[in-house]
Scaffold this active site. Structure first.
Site, PDB file in Angstrom:
ATOM      1  N   CYS A  66     115.516 -85.712 -45.482  1.00  0.00           N
ATOM      2  CA  CYS A  66     115.288 -84.690 -46.519  1.00  0.00           C
ATOM      3  C   CYS A  66     114.946 -85.254 -47.899  1.00  0.00           C
ATOM      4  O   CYS A  66     115.714 -86.016 -48.483  1.00  0.00           O
ATOM      5  CB  CYS A  66     116.505 -83.785 -46.629  1.00  0.00           C
ATOM      6  SG  CYS A  66     116.182 -82.392 -47.755  1.00  0.00           S
ATOM      7  N   CYS A 103     111.268 -66.557 -47.091  1.00  0.00           N
ATOM      8  CA  CYS A 103     112.463 -67.374 -46.849  1.00  0.00           C
ATOM      9  C   CYS A 103     112.781 -68.208 -48.085  1.00  0.00           C
ATOM     10  O   CYS A 103     111.935 -68.968 -48.567  1.00  0.00           O
ATOM     11  CB  CYS A 103     112.191 -68.274 -45.647  1.00  0.00           C
ATOM     12  SG  CYS A 103     113.556 -69.381 -45.299  1.00  0.00           S
ATOM     13  N   CYS A 135     114.889 -63.976 -45.614  1.00  0.00           N
ATOM     14  CA  CYS A 135     115.686 -65.023 -44.973  1.00  0.00           C
ATOM     15  C   CYS A 135     116.172 -65.959 -46.062  1.00  0.00           C
ATOM     16  O   CYS A 135     115.474 -66.180 -47.056  1.00  0.00           O
ATOM     17  CB  CYS A 135     114.809 -65.785 -43.972  1.00  0.00           C
ATOM     18  SG  CYS A 135     115.650 -67.173 -43.192  1.00  0.00           S
ATOM     19  N   CYS A 195     118.634 -67.734 -37.549  1.00  0.00           N
ATOM     20  CA  CYS A 195     117.447 -68.586 -37.460  1.00  0.00           C
ATOM     21  C   CYS A 195     117.971 -70.012 -37.344  1.00  0.00           C
ATOM     22  O   CYS A 195     118.575 -70.528 -38.287  1.00  0.00           O
ATOM     23  CB  CYS A 195     116.585 -68.418 -38.705  1.00  0.00           C
ATOM     24  SG  CYS A 195     115.194 -69.591 -38.759  1.00  0.00           S
ATOM     25  N   ARG A 267     109.128 -70.790 -33.986  1.00  0.00           N
ATOM     26  CA  ARG A 267     108.287 -71.017 -35.174  1.00  0.00           C
ATOM     27  C   ARG A 267     107.773 -72.451 -35.227  1.00  0.00           C
ATOM     28  O   ARG A 267     108.566 -73.390 -35.241  1.00  0.00           O
ATOM     29  CB  ARG A 267     109.089 -70.689 -36.446  1.00  0.00           C
ATOM     30  CG  ARG A 267     109.653 -69.271 -36.418  1.00  0.00           C
ATOM     31  CD  ARG A 267     110.276 -68.869 -37.737  1.00  0.00           C
ATOM     32  NE  ARG A 267     111.045 -67.626 -37.591  1.00  0.00           N
ATOM     33  CZ  ARG A 267     110.550 -66.392 -37.760  1.00  0.00           C
ATOM     34  NH1 ARG A 267     109.289 -66.230 -38.088  1.00  0.00           N
ATOM     35  NH2 ARG A 267     111.321 -65.322 -37.598  1.00  0.00           N
TER      36      ARG A 267
HETATM   37  N1  SAM Z   1     120.212 -77.071 -47.652  1.00  0.00           N
HETATM   38  C1  SAM Z   1     120.099 -76.132 -46.608  1.00  0.00           C
HETATM   39  C2  SAM Z   1     120.474 -76.686 -45.280  1.00  0.00           C
HETATM   40  O1  SAM Z   1     120.271 -77.856 -45.012  1.00  0.00           O
HETATM   41  O2  SAM Z   1     120.977 -75.920 -44.474  1.00  0.00           O
HETATM   42  C3  SAM Z   1     118.743 -75.488 -46.530  1.00  0.00           C
HETATM   43  C4  SAM Z   1     117.445 -76.230 -46.762  1.00  0.00           C
HETATM   44  S1  SAM Z   1     116.992 -77.473 -45.569  1.00  0.00           S
HETATM   45  C5  SAM Z   1     115.640 -78.193 -46.398  1.00  0.00           C
HETATM   46  C6  SAM Z   1     116.338 -76.582 -44.157  1.00  0.00           C
HETATM   47  C7  SAM Z   1     115.842 -77.370 -42.982  1.00  0.00           C
HETATM   48  O3  SAM Z   1     114.576 -77.935 -43.265  1.00  0.00           O
HETATM   49  C8  SAM Z   1     116.662 -78.552 -42.500  1.00  0.00           C
HETATM   50  O4  SAM Z   1     117.741 -78.169 -41.719  1.00  0.00           O
HETATM   51  C9  SAM Z   1     115.646 -79.324 -41.682  1.00  0.00           C
HETATM   52  O5  SAM Z   1     115.694 -78.910 -40.331  1.00  0.00           O
HETATM   53  C10 SAM Z   1     114.307 -78.939 -42.316  1.00  0.00           C
HETATM   54  N2  SAM Z   1     113.708 -80.102 -42.994  1.00  0.00           N
HETATM   55  C11 SAM Z   1     114.106 -80.644 -44.160  1.00  0.00           C
HETATM   56  N3  SAM Z   1     113.360 -81.722 -44.470  1.00  0.00           N
HETATM   57  C12 SAM Z   1     112.458 -81.879 -43.477  1.00  0.00           C
HETATM   58  C13 SAM Z   1     111.417 -82.823 -43.211  1.00  0.00           C
HETATM   59  N4  SAM Z   1     111.171 -83.837 -44.024  1.00  0.00           N
HETATM   60  N5  SAM Z   1     110.680 -82.660 -42.094  1.00  0.00           N
HETATM   61  C14 SAM Z   1     110.934 -81.640 -41.239  1.00  0.00           C
HETATM   62  N6  SAM Z   1     111.910 -80.731 -41.429  1.00  0.00           N
HETATM   63  C15 SAM Z   1     112.671 -80.841 -42.528  1.00  0.00           C
HETATM   64  C1  DTB Z   2     113.054 -74.863 -41.242  1.00  0.00           C
HETATM   65  O1  DTB Z   2     113.523 -75.125 -40.124  1.00  0.00           O
HETATM   66  N1  DTB Z   2     111.989 -75.451 -41.761  1.00  0.00           N
HETATM   67  C2  DTB Z   2     111.740 -74.967 -43.101  1.00  0.00           C
HETATM   68  C3  DTB Z   2     112.776 -73.817 -43.229  1.00  0.00           C
HETATM   69  N2  DTB Z   2     113.555 -73.964 -42.050  1.00  0.00           N
HETATM   70  C4  DTB Z   2     113.625 -73.723 -44.415  1.00  0.00           C
HETATM   71  C5  DTB Z   2     111.841 -76.039 -44.125  1.00  0.00           C
HETATM   72  C6  DTB Z   2     110.941 -77.224 -43.868  1.00  0.00           C
HETATM   73  C7  DTB Z   2     111.105 -78.181 -45.003  1.00  0.00           C
HETATM   74  C8  DTB Z   2     110.195 -79.354 -44.915  1.00  0.00           C
HETATM   75  C9  DTB Z   2     110.398 -80.340 -46.004  1.00  0.00           C
HETATM   76  C10 DTB Z   2     110.137 -79.830 -47.396  1.00  0.00           C
HETATM   77  O2  DTB Z   2     109.094 -79.195 -47.656  1.00  0.00           O
HETATM   78  O3  DTB Z   2     110.964 -80.083 -48.285  1.00  0.00           O
HETATM   79 FE1  SF4 Z   3     118.243 -81.380 -47.575  1.00  0.00          FE
HETATM   80 FE2  SF4 Z   3     119.565 -79.174 -46.792  1.00  0.00          FE
HETATM   81 FE3  SF4 Z   3     120.405 -81.646 -46.064  1.00  0.00          FE
HETATM   82 FE4  SF4 Z   3     120.608 -80.847 -48.615  1.00  0.00          FE
HETATM   83  S1  SF4 Z   3     121.677 -79.980 -46.836  1.00  0.00           S
HETATM   84  S2  SF4 Z   3     119.920 -82.856 -47.908  1.00  0.00           S
HETATM   85  S3  SF4 Z   3     118.733 -79.636 -48.836  1.00  0.00           S
HETATM   86  S4  SF4 Z   3     118.484 -80.601 -45.468  1.00  0.00           S
END
Ligand code: SAM
Ligand code: DTB
Ligand code: SF4
Length: 323
Positions: A66, A103, A135, A195, A267
């Site tokens: 992330c 979302c 969402c 989701c 999705r």
């Molecule tokens: N902080 C919250 C959480 O983790 O539940 C919400 C936002 S988080 C960015 C949502 C989802 O985005 C993560 O669970 C992950 O599956 C996906 N995600 C985050 N960074 C990603 C990446 N670099 N490539 C693909 N999916 C990513």
């Molecule tokens: C999910 O599974 N994919 C979306 C949404 N839920 C929130 C987020 C993808 C994030 C990809 C990395 C980014 O753009 O920061």
């Molecule tokens: Fe990224 Fe969500 Fe993990 Fe925080 S909790 S580091 S925002 S994927």
């Protein structure tokens, strides 16, 4: 494989059965996924969703993929929670581009209490008033907060399991798998649709993908929405140098998810910029029936309006007008 699939909605899939489906000859796997898909969904319709990061960066969690984790230097600046009007302007733009679901994501470990949460509730109410599904993905939350979100009209809460229980510890150290399952359970108990999906391409083997799919399908009821992300490799994260994922592994993951969870909206989520239009076509054929529209996901780029207009035209797909 046919006898495995005819069994209806199941929550007790064995890893060996999932492996048999996943590794079937590709044409067979896609054919079976199409049979399931066409029984429950309109085969030429795809739901458009649009993402907005309402609170970016500085996240205390250490999810290895992330860009928003404070543990890594990725160049994503830490920002405050957006104002309600800013979020609703983005939601109107989403609707204008053909999205029916909006979302909102926040880089929080936990949903905070007080004014910030009230602001998120106002955003949810506003998005619903625009006629969109709403969402949120805000990290962990209490049952009380889930109920408040439900009262505000929240359609769905996104909280991913990301990978199998076994591989999870390689990627995330600040939140347990069980905490994720508990959060999903609270969302479900509050009456919000779930989701929940994961990511492929993080260095996991096929067994780990079977494990993720098994966990998702063991949720009872199944998640209404299953995002399948392909890792977006972001510089500065521990997964930045992972080799590229074979797009056909994504196709197999989607097809297997479609077969295991026939009613779910599957999705095709992050990672589309690394896929050819032909690979995306295979994902739709495998049962994916939603994408994120717009030129940005949360912090990383996405194909955008012109590219998607061309893709849908080329494939003869159309965006779902109502959900
Ligand atoms: N902080 C919250 C959480 O983790 O539940 C919400 C936002 S988080 C960015 C949502 C989802 O985005 C993560 O669970 C992950 O599956 C996906 N995600 C985050 N960074 C990603 C990446 N670099 N490539 C693909 N999916 C990513
Ligand atoms: C999910 O599974 N994919 C979306 C949404 N839920 C929130 C987020 C993808 C994030 C990809 C990395 C980014 O753009 O920061
Ligand atoms: Fe990224 Fe969500 Fe993990 Fe925080 S909790 S580091 S925002 S994927």
């Amino acid at each position: 494989m046919g006898t495995l699939i005819d069994a209806g909605l199941r929550h007790d899939w064995r890893l060996a059965d999932i492996a048999e489906i996943y590794t079937a000859p590709l044409v067979e796997l896609i054919f079976q996924a199409q049979l399931v898909h066409r029984e429950h969904h309109r085969a030429t319709e795809v739901q458009g969703c649009m993402l907005l990061s309402i609170k970016t960066g500085g996240c205390p969690e250490d999810c290895g993929y992330c860009p928003q984790s404070a543990h890594y230097d990725t160049g994503v600046a830490r920002e405050e929670l957006l104002g309600v009007e800013t979020a609703l302007t983005a939601a109107r733009n989403a609707r204008d581009q053909g999205a029916t679901r909006f979302c909102m994501g926040a880089a929080w470990r936990n949903v905070p209490k007080g004014e910030p949460f009230e602001r998120v509730l106002q955003m949810v109410r506003g998005v619903r008033e625009l006629g969109l599904e709403a969402c949120c993905t805000l990290g962990m939350l209490t049952l009380e907060q889930a109920e408040a979100l439900a009262d505000a009209g929240l359609t769905a809460y996104n909280h991913n399991l990301d990978t199998s229980p076994g591989f999870y510890g390689e990627i995330i150290h600040t939140r347990t798998y069980q905490e994720r399952l508990d959060t999903i359970d609270r969302v479900r108990r509050a009456g919000i649709t779930v989701c929940c999906g994961g990511i492929i391409g993080m260095g996991e083997d096929r067994e780990a993908r079977y494990g993720l799919l098994q966990q998702l399908a063991s949720l009872d009821p199944h998640p209404e929405s299953v995002p399948v992300n392909m890792l977006v490799r972001v510089k500065g994260t521990p997964l930045a140098d992972q080799p590229a994922t074979d797009p056909l592994e994504l196709v197999r993951t989607i097809a297997t998810a479609r077969i295991l969870m026939p009613l779910a909206r599957v999705r095709l989520s992050a990672g589309r910029l690394s896929l050819s239009e032909e690979a995306q076509a295979l994902c739709f054929l495998a049962g994916a029936n939603s994408v994120f529209l717009g030129d940005k996901l949360l912090t990383t780029p996405n194909p955008g309006q012109n590219a998607d207009a061309r893709l849908f035209e080329r494939l003869g797909l159309r965006l779902t007008e109502e959900s």
